[in-house]
Scaffold this motif. Sequence first.
Motif, PDB file in Angstrom:
ATOM      1  N   ARG A 119       6.279  28.558  -0.635  1.00  0.00           N
ATOM      2  CA  ARG A 119       6.948  30.021   0.382  1.00  0.00           C
ATOM      3  C   ARG A 119       6.821  29.640   1.292  1.00  0.00           C
ATOM      4  O   ARG A 119       7.529  30.435   2.335  1.00  0.00           O
ATOM      5  N   GLU A 120       5.026  29.790   2.167  1.00  0.00           N
ATOM      6  CA  GLU A 120       4.787  30.231   3.101  1.00  0.00           C
ATOM      7  C   GLU A 120       5.107  28.843   4.192  1.00  0.00           C
ATOM      8  O   GLU A 120       4.498  29.303   5.258  1.00  0.00           O
ATOM      9  N   THR A 121       5.639  27.830   3.639  1.00  0.00           N
ATOM     10  CA  THR A 121       5.283  26.749   4.557  1.00  0.00           C
ATOM     11  C   THR A 121       6.068  27.021   6.420  1.00  0.00           C
ATOM     12  O   THR A 121       7.507  27.390   5.365  1.00  0.00           O
ATOM     13  N   LYS A 122       5.822  27.014   6.875  1.00  0.00           N
ATOM     14  CA  LYS A 122       6.523  26.902   7.975  1.00  0.00           C
ATOM     15  C   LYS A 122       7.384  26.283   8.502  1.00  0.00           C
ATOM     16  O   LYS A 122       7.324  24.583   8.126  1.00  0.00           O
ATOM     17  N   GLU A 123       8.503  26.761   9.488  1.00  0.00           N
ATOM     18  CA  GLU A 123       9.379  25.952   9.641  1.00  0.00           C
ATOM     19  C   GLU A 123       8.845  24.480  10.417  1.00  0.00           C
ATOM     20  O   GLU A 123      10.053  23.042  10.413  1.00  0.00           O
TER      21      GLU A 123
ATOM     22  N   GLU B 178      14.497  24.648  -3.844  1.00  0.00           N
ATOM     23  CA  GLU B 178      15.932  24.273  -2.779  1.00  0.00           C
ATOM     24  C   GLU B 178      15.932  25.003  -1.903  1.00  0.00           C
ATOM     25  O   GLU B 178      16.490  23.924  -1.329  1.00  0.00           O
ATOM     26  N   ASP B 179      15.678  25.941  -1.633  1.00  0.00           N
ATOM     27  CA  ASP B 179      15.357  27.100  -0.145  1.00  0.00           C
ATOM     28  C   ASP B 179      14.991  25.983   1.214  1.00  0.00           C
ATOM     29  O   ASP B 179      15.597  25.649   2.200  1.00  0.00           O
ATOM     30  N   HIS B 180      13.971  24.914   0.444  1.00  0.00           N
ATOM     31  CA  HIS B 180      13.591  23.947   1.214  1.00  0.00           C
ATOM     32  C   HIS B 180      14.149  22.906   2.166  1.00  0.00           C
ATOM     33  O   HIS B 180      14.277  22.024   2.726  1.00  0.00           O
ATOM     34  N   CYS B 181      14.966  22.596   0.373  1.00  0.00           N
ATOM     35  CA  CYS B 181      16.098  21.039   1.080  1.00  0.00           C
ATOM     36  C   CYS B 181      16.906  21.248   1.455  1.00  0.00           C
ATOM     37  O   CYS B 181      17.560  20.565   2.314  1.00  0.00           O
TER      38      CYS B 181
END
Length: 84
Positions: free
Chosen positions: A29-33, A74-77
Amino acid sequence: MQRLRFSNLLRNTVLDLIQNHMRILNLSRETKEAALKRLVYQVGDHIPLLVLHTLADKEASRGILSVQLDEVVEDHCLHILKWF
């Protein structure tokens, strides 16, 4: 695939998908853009196929812990597809 006479292009596409198939699922969840953009750059034109594969893999392996992961994946996708 070579024995079955698939084209080099298709074999390379499948190889790229296999090599990268867990990358989106392993993001937190903490993965940066910037990390997501880097993934898009590294995977290149195969990113829509990778996203599709990731979502299919997520659905196929549903378990007790996957519910918490569903929203993150799903958000990352969705973010990844915006840049492609």
